[in-house]
Design a protein around this motif. Structure first.
Motif, mmCIF file in Angstrom:
data_model
loop_
_atom_site.group_PDB
_atom_site.id
_atom_site.type_symbol
_atom_site.label_atom_id
_atom_site.label_comp_id
_atom_site.label_asym_id
_atom_site.label_seq_id
_atom_site.Cartn_x
_atom_site.Cartn_y
_atom_site.Cartn_z
ATOM 1 N N GLN A 280 -40.600 -11.880 1.703
ATOM 2 C CA GLN A 280 -41.310 -10.703 2.204
ATOM 3 C C GLN A 280 -40.340 -9.534 2.306
ATOM 4 O OE1 GLN A 280 -44.456 -11.153 5.385
ATOM 5 N NE2 GLN A 280 -43.343 -13.051 5.800
ATOM 6 N N HIS A 281 -40.847 -8.331 2.008
ATOM 7 C CA HIS A 281 -40.075 -7.096 2.155
ATOM 8 C C HIS A 281 -41.077 -5.996 2.459
ATOM 9 C CE1 HIS A 281 -37.369 -3.811 0.120
ATOM 10 N NE2 HIS A 281 -37.463 -3.667 1.434
ATOM 11 N N GLN B 262 -43.044 -2.693 9.136
ATOM 12 C CA GLN B 262 -43.986 -3.120 10.161
ATOM 13 C C GLN B 262 -43.593 -2.505 11.496
ATOM 14 O OE1 GLN B 262 -42.011 -7.429 11.370
ATOM 15 N NE2 GLN B 262 -43.708 -7.402 9.958
ATOM 16 N N ALA C 152 -42.334 -2.322 15.278
ATOM 17 C CA ALA C 152 -41.397 -3.153 16.037
ATOM 18 C C ALA C 152 -42.086 -3.753 17.254
ATOM 19 C CB ALA C 152 -40.207 -2.315 16.481
ATOM 20 N N ILE D 220 -37.936 -6.859 19.049
ATOM 21 C CA ILE D 220 -37.205 -6.191 17.973
ATOM 22 C C ILE D 220 -36.777 -4.795 18.410
ATOM 23 C CG2 ILE D 220 -37.330 -5.405 15.588
ATOM 24 C CD1 ILE D 220 -37.331 -8.486 16.029
ATOM 25 N N PHE E 107 -38.748 -5.174 7.571
ATOM 26 C CA PHE E 107 -38.674 -6.625 7.755
ATOM 27 C C PHE E 107 -38.379 -7.283 6.419
ATOM 28 C CE2 PHE E 107 -40.990 -10.771 7.642
ATOM 29 C CZ PHE E 107 -40.089 -11.470 8.429
ATOM 30 N N GLU F 242 -37.657 -11.145 4.674
ATOM 31 C CA GLU F 242 -37.596 -12.606 4.755
ATOM 32 C C GLU F 242 -37.106 -13.099 3.404
ATOM 33 O OE1 GLU F 242 -40.250 -16.388 6.285
ATOM 34 O OE2 GLU F 242 -41.290 -14.720 5.305
ATOM 35 N N ARG G 254 -34.433 -14.126 8.220
ATOM 36 C CA ARG G 254 -35.370 -13.070 8.609
ATOM 37 C C ARG G 254 -34.571 -11.961 9.274
ATOM 38 N NH1 ARG G 254 -38.034 -17.947 10.285
ATOM 39 N NH2 ARG G 254 -39.852 -18.420 8.975
ATOM 40 N N ASN G 255 -34.708 -10.746 8.754
ATOM 41 C CA ASN G 255 -33.941 -9.605 9.262
ATOM 42 C C ASN G 255 -34.850 -8.419 9.522
ATOM 43 O OD1 ASN G 255 -32.135 -11.149 7.169
ATOM 44 N ND2 ASN G 255 -30.708 -10.204 8.607
ATOM 45 N N HIS G 256 -34.564 -7.705 10.603
ATOM 46 C CA HIS G 256 -35.214 -6.430 10.895
ATOM 47 C C HIS G 256 -34.145 -5.343 10.897
ATOM 48 C CE1 HIS G 256 -38.365 -9.146 12.455
ATOM 49 N NE2 HIS G 256 -39.184 -8.149 12.206
ATOM 50 N N GLU H 149 -28.968 -4.046 12.484
ATOM 51 C CA GLU H 149 -29.670 -5.229 11.974
ATOM 52 C C GLU H 149 -29.916 -6.207 13.104
ATOM 53 O OE1 GLU H 149 -28.692 -9.497 10.083
ATOM 54 O OE2 GLU H 149 -27.224 -8.166 11.012
#
Length: 239
Positions: free
Chosen positions: A103-104, A107, A109, A113, A127, A129, A143-145, A218
């Protein structure tokens, strides 16, 4: 084999096989042969060979495949606890890392987050994944925000290299991080992505990374296959 040693023969054999795997003498994908042949060649009993093999299966270094036999997989990745990326660590260990973007998207927060990144709740964040592989084998689900607008990202770049390299290439100086490590059972979805049975043990890591201005750049929430991955600590005695 030292038959006069108090160390059990199965353990001696397991140590020798593990060393051969770690040193590359037994390459990933190679077959050990069946227990009867191994026992005959080594002059050991079949139960001794079976116990040695099982101990390495339990460590994730060997796998038994129906119709194929006992096969060497890849040595466990031992990652130091420092501010580095999994991509760089795998590459340094000769593990040929690859990435699959799951996923990219952008979204709003959540409260968690927003607190980690220091942005208002509901603000746009990026976001990511990603499934990280080594030699084609799943290793971790990442998974990174990131704050929106931090740096330009596209899926092709994310699959070609690591996130921290892309940050550095965009002029972001990574300075420090706050990190916690834990463990839990894999969900059904995670187990499927990581090629593990549902409920398999996973290592977890949450990390908030800051640049040299103190800005959070991050928030990562990662899961790792426990059979293929470990964290290394270097501890000092406080005077």
């Amino acid at each position: 084999m030292d038959r006069g040693s108090p160390v059990p023969l199965y353990f001696q054999l397991a140590q020798q096989l593990e060393a051969a795997i770690e040193q590359g003498d037994l390459a990933p994908g190679s077959l050990l042969g069946n227990e009867i042949d191994l026992a005959g060649r080594l002059g050991l009993s079949r139960p001794t060979v079976r116990q040695a093999i099982q101990s390495l299966v339990d460590k994730g270094l060997l796998v038994r495949r129906r119709g194929v036999g006992t096969q060497v997989v890849h040595s466990q990745v031992k990652r130091p606890l420092e501010l580095s990326s999994l991509y760089d660590d795998l590459e340094a260990a000769g593990q040929r890392p690859a990435t699959r973007v799951v996923q990219h998207l952008v979204q709003p927060a959540t409260a968690e987050i927003a607190a980690a990144l220091g942005v208002p709740e509901g603000a746009d964040v990026v976001f990511l994944e990603r499934l990280r592989l080594a030699h084609g084998e799943p290793m971790a689900l990442l998974r990174n925000h990131l704050p929106s607008g931090l740096l330009p990202l596209d899926s092709a770049a994310l699959e070609a290299t690591g996130l921290y390299r892309l940050m550095r290439g965009a002029g972001i100086t990574l300075h420090s991080a706050r990190q916690s490590i834990g463990a839990r059972a894999a969900t059904a979805a995670e187990a499927q992505q990581l090629a593990e049975p549902p409920g398999a043990p996973l290592l977890t890591m949450e990390r908030t990374t800051f640049d040299d201005t103190g800005r959070a750049v991050e928030f990562g929430s990662h899961t790792y296959r426990a059979a293929r991955y470990s964290f290394e600590f270097h501890l000092l005695v406080r005077p």
